[in-house]
Design a protein around this motif. Structure first.
Motif, mmCIF file in Angstrom:
data_model
loop_
_atom_site.group_PDB
_atom_site.id
_atom_site.type_symbol
_atom_site.label_atom_id
_atom_site.label_comp_id
_atom_site.label_asym_id
_atom_site.label_seq_id
_atom_site.Cartn_x
_atom_site.Cartn_y
_atom_site.Cartn_z
ATOM 1 N N UNK A 44 0.814 -1.204 0.000
ATOM 2 C CA UNK A 44 0.000 0.000 0.000
ATOM 3 C C UNK A 44 0.846 1.251 0.000
ATOM 4 N N UNK A 45 0.227 2.405 -0.066
ATOM 5 C CA UNK A 45 -1.216 2.645 0.029
ATOM 6 C C UNK A 45 -1.972 2.243 -1.232
ATOM 7 N N UNK A 46 -3.253 2.570 -1.260
ATOM 8 C CA UNK A 46 -4.118 2.157 -2.353
ATOM 9 C C UNK A 46 -3.553 2.589 -3.707
ATOM 10 N N UNK A 47 -3.659 1.675 -4.693
ATOM 11 C CA UNK A 47 -3.107 1.934 -6.025
ATOM 12 C C UNK A 47 -4.152 2.390 -7.037
ATOM 13 N N UNK A 51 -11.778 3.595 -12.424
ATOM 14 C CA UNK A 51 -12.665 2.431 -12.429
ATOM 15 C C UNK A 51 -11.987 1.256 -13.108
ATOM 16 N N UNK A 52 -11.221 1.530 -14.162
ATOM 17 C CA UNK A 52 -10.507 0.463 -14.864
ATOM 18 C C UNK A 52 -9.520 -0.240 -13.931
ATOM 19 N N UNK A 61 -7.631 -5.676 -1.916
ATOM 20 C CA UNK A 61 -6.292 -5.299 -1.460
ATOM 21 C C UNK A 61 -6.128 -5.705 0.003
ATOM 22 N N UNK A 62 -4.895 -6.036 0.389
ATOM 23 C CA UNK A 62 -4.656 -6.508 1.751
ATOM 24 C C UNK A 62 -3.569 -5.721 2.468
ATOM 25 N N UNK A 63 -3.272 -4.535 1.976
ATOM 26 C CA UNK A 63 -2.167 -3.780 2.586
ATOM 27 C C UNK A 63 -2.496 -3.275 3.994
ATOM 28 N N UNK A 187 -8.821 3.907 2.071
ATOM 29 C CA UNK A 187 -8.796 2.478 1.813
ATOM 30 C C UNK A 187 -9.302 2.136 0.413
ATOM 31 N N UNK A 188 -10.324 2.860 -0.040
ATOM 32 C CA UNK A 188 -10.965 2.579 -1.328
ATOM 33 C C UNK A 188 -11.152 3.872 -2.122
ATOM 34 N N UNK A 189 -10.109 4.341 -2.794
ATOM 35 C CA UNK A 189 -10.254 5.584 -3.551
ATOM 36 C C UNK A 189 -11.244 5.476 -4.705
#
Length: 216
Positions: A44-47, A51-52, A61-63, A187-189
């Motif tokens: 992480x962090x979130x990548x 939407x794609x 994701x498990x970071x 966590x979820x952009x």
């Protein structure tokens, strides 16, 4: 008979019999790299930026797994994984096949030990005390559209498009539930879930987190 040679062969055979398999002798990080990276990422962090990006993922994701899950539950689930989502990941119509690979007891323990080291700094320990919070229940069922997407009771009431919240008391860290509600974008952009941190006050968020954390 060449006794020394026979003894050497016997000792070698015994050693081979006692040597654990590669995954059993490996650390959880090594097992994860070998078996889990095709569906999950932990760096992480979130990548996700679009939407794609989200649709390209095969699994969550498990970071921040160490902040999200309860250790005892995770060890047991990895050995006997039951679907958490009614529908397949990233699908709104395909049923979850429940085909997540099973891990041996040793591998499940090693994987859990590794995953529990992956934490998020936005999760504050001791922030939430689980309980049948009346205000939290009212906000969850009436003020927020949670029940349209999530199963939340033993009878299976609720929506199908998001992960089930049934059993949250054993699966999820209460403090992570609050952090997720308040900091969803961290966590979820890219997500379907509303950003409740922008519409609910801190007390409402805490009450909802306490209520969700009580789900059996």
């Amino acid at each position: 008979m060449d006794f020394p040679r026979v003894m050497a062969a016997s000792v070698a055979a015994s050693a081979m019999a006692l040597t654990p398999t590669v995954s059993q002798s490996a650390g959880g990080d090594e097992i994860f790299k070998k078996s889990c990276t095709s569906c999950h990422y932990v760096d992480g962090p979130a990548k996700e930026k679009s939407i794609a990006d989200q649709l390209a993922k095969k699994g969550p994701e498990l970071w921040y797994a160490g902040s999200k899950f309860q250790k005892v539950w995770l060890v047991a689930w990895l050995q006997d994984p039951k679907p958490i989502r009614p529908l397949a990941y990233n699908s709104i119509s395909e049923k979850n096949k429940g085909d997540h690979p099973k891990a041996s007891a040793a591998d499940a323990q090693a994987l859990t030990d590794y995953l529990m080291t992956l934490t998020s700094t936005v999760v504050t320990a001791g922030a939430v005390k689980p309980g049948a919070n009346v205000r939290g229940r009212a906000t969850f069922t009436k003020k927020m559209p949670c029940t349209g997407c999530h199963i939340y009771g033993k009878e299976g009431q609720g929506g199908q498009s998001g992960p089930s919240l049934a059993g949250a008391s054993k699966r999820l860290n209460p403090d992570w539930i609050l952090a997720y509600l308040a900091n969803t974008k961290t966590f979820k952009p890219v997500r379907d879930m509303p950003d409740f941190g922008q519409v609910l006050n801190a007390k409402d968020l805490q009450d909802v987190a306490a209520y969700v954390a009580s789900f059996e």
